[in-house]
Design an enzyme around this catalytic site. Sequence first.
Site, short mmCIF file in Angstrom:
data_model
loop_
_atom_site.label_atom_id
_atom_site.label_comp_id
_atom_site.label_asym_id
_atom_site.label_seq_id
_atom_site.Cartn_x
_atom_site.Cartn_y
_atom_site.Cartn_z
N PRO A 24 0.84 -1.20 0.00
CA PRO A 24 0.00 0.00 0.00
C PRO A 24 0.87 1.25 0.00
CG PRO A 24 -0.01 -1.06 2.17
CD PRO A 24 0.72 -1.97 1.24
N LEU A 25 0.55 2.21 -0.87
CA LEU A 25 1.38 3.40 -1.05
C LEU A 25 0.51 4.63 -1.18
CD1 LEU A 25 3.64 1.76 -3.77
CD2 LEU A 25 4.50 2.60 -1.57
N THR A 26 0.61 5.53 -0.22
CA THR A 26 -0.11 6.80 -0.31
C THR A 26 0.50 7.64 -1.42
OG1 THR A 26 -0.86 6.80 1.97
CG2 THR A 26 -0.56 8.96 0.95
N ALA A 57 -3.83 3.46 1.35
CA ALA A 57 -4.73 3.58 2.48
C ALA A 57 -5.90 4.49 2.12
CB ALA A 57 -3.97 4.15 3.68
N GLN A 99 -7.01 -1.13 1.23
CA GLN A 99 -6.58 -0.92 2.60
C GLN A 99 -7.51 0.06 3.33
OE1 GLN A 99 -3.06 1.21 3.93
NE2 GLN A 99 -2.35 -0.64 4.98
N HIS A 175 -5.78 -1.53 8.16
CA HIS A 175 -4.53 -0.82 8.45
C HIS A 175 -4.39 -0.68 9.97
CE1 HIS A 175 -1.08 1.62 8.25
NE2 HIS A 175 -1.41 2.45 7.28
N GLY A 176 -3.63 -1.60 10.54
CA GLY A 176 -3.42 -1.58 11.99
C GLY A 176 -2.01 -1.12 12.34
N ALA A 177 -1.39 -0.35 11.43
CA ALA A 177 0.04 -0.04 11.56
C ALA A 177 0.31 1.45 11.55
CB ALA A 177 0.79 -0.72 10.41
N ASN A 178 1.60 1.78 11.62
CA ASN A 178 2.16 3.10 11.30
C ASN A 178 1.61 4.28 12.10
OD1 ASN A 178 3.58 1.57 9.56
ND2 ASN A 178 2.66 2.35 7.68
N TYR A 180 -1.39 5.00 13.15
CA TYR A 180 -2.76 5.47 12.92
C TYR A 180 -3.70 4.91 14.00
CZ TYR A 180 -0.51 7.16 8.77
OH TYR A 180 0.35 7.81 7.92
N ARG A 227 -2.53 -5.38 8.52
CA ARG A 227 -1.15 -4.88 8.54
C ARG A 227 -0.79 -4.37 9.93
NH1 ARG A 227 2.15 -0.29 4.96
NH2 ARG A 227 3.67 -1.78 4.22
N ASN A 235 5.08 8.51 13.08
CA ASN A 235 3.88 9.15 13.60
C ASN A 235 3.82 9.09 15.12
OD1 ASN A 235 2.82 10.04 11.12
ND2 ASN A 235 2.11 7.96 10.66
N GLY A 318 7.33 -1.67 -1.90
CA GLY A 318 6.68 -0.39 -2.05
C GLY A 318 7.36 0.49 -3.09
C1 8OZ Z 1 3.11 8.12 3.67
C2 8OZ Z 1 2.42 9.33 3.64
C3 8OZ Z 1 1.14 9.39 4.12
C4 8OZ Z 1 0.53 8.25 4.62
C5 8OZ Z 1 1.30 4.84 6.01
C6 8OZ Z 1 -0.74 5.57 4.92
O1 8OZ Z 1 2.42 5.13 6.45
C7 8OZ Z 1 0.55 5.82 5.19
C8 8OZ Z 1 1.22 7.04 4.66
C9 8OZ Z 1 2.50 7.00 4.18
O2 8OZ Z 1 0.76 3.76 6.28
#
Ligand code: 8OZ
Length: 367
Positions: A24-26, A57, A99, A175-178, A180, A227, A235, A318
């Site tokens: 997945p790539l924003t 996402a 996602q 999306h359970g990652a990064n 958020y 994920r 973040n 990615g």
């Molecule tokens: C890069 C910029 C904005 C959002 C992620 C959805 O890190 C993102 C994201 C990545 O999962």
Amino acid sequence: MTTNLFAPIRIGSYTLRNRIVMAPLTRSRAGAGNVPHALNALYYAQRASAGLIVSEASQVVPEGQGYVSTPGVHSDEQVAGWRQVTDAVHAAGGLIFLQLWHVGRISHVEFQPDRGAPVAPSAIAAKGQTYTSSGFEDLSTPRALGLDELPGVVAGFRTGARNAIAAGFDGVEVHGANGYLLEQFLKDRANRRDDGYGGSPDRRMRLLLEVVDACIAEVGAERVGLRLSPENTANDSADSDPFGLYTALAKALSGKGLAYLHVIEGDMLAKKDVPPSGFDYGALKAAFGGPYMANLNYDQAKAEAALAAGRVDLVAFGKLFISNPDLVTRFLLKAPLTKPDSKTFYGGDRHGYTDYPLLDGLEARSA
Ligand code: 8OZ
């Protein structure tokens, strides 16, 4: 025979042609109303030779948005826009999951209905900035979600899963990652709740497990992936015991029959020369027991070695997929790879999006 990247694999009710997944790539190129359009369909169709595409996402509710021009999956127009994407990918022989995303506190009042505060487990601002119509701005201080609002969060993901299937997606990835919303509940840096959704690891996992169960009830476990990013500090995310938390979570997920578990193996913010943390991803894979998709800084050689060792079942790429629409063919032929240009990662038009060349030098057809 040793398993390699080109060996098919059964995931849920699908047979993937290969184990090379587009991560997945924003890209921040949705149209007005955060609606996907023909250019997005071309971009994904160009990459349809991946064994599986996981879409960028996509916010499941308006307040789940934190960046400009990210696609949603909550309005009729967005569902219709996504239909162009799934039709194009399927016509090209590919498979694509959507996602499902809620950014929680990684947002700015500009993206929120009525410029309200973003929502989060606790009213603690994340350190960081996001790109708004006035340029980069600090993330807004969130308000804590009330206990009575959590069923609505779960329902948002469930409706998102239903909408994704209605739009023609083959499945969904939660999306359970990064850093958020769902990770904000999981990890103890952002979750200071003292109700049934905060405190012990079991309580911090609860919202994520309710979301996963709701998606399973809606579309079937074989069409739901998840994920996670145990060690990622992007973040402003962190946990005091990631290994304990995530092995317990993997065990809790193990009997559910999920399509796959997608794991970012490390910290996206770590410097290249820092030695690996020693986090035992093999133990996580074993605790989960189902198809395991690895991601983060894999190249072909590292992916083949991990597959041959039985350490992973699938590998998501990615940045390499941004600049090599025919990445599968290039891996097959051990051909040179085009380097991605980070200046065109987010926003803009077809440049740096649908105009990366194919191996034979022919530019991918423009929209
Ligand atoms: C890069 C910029 C904005 C959002 C992620 C959805 O890190 C993102 C994201 C990545 O999962």
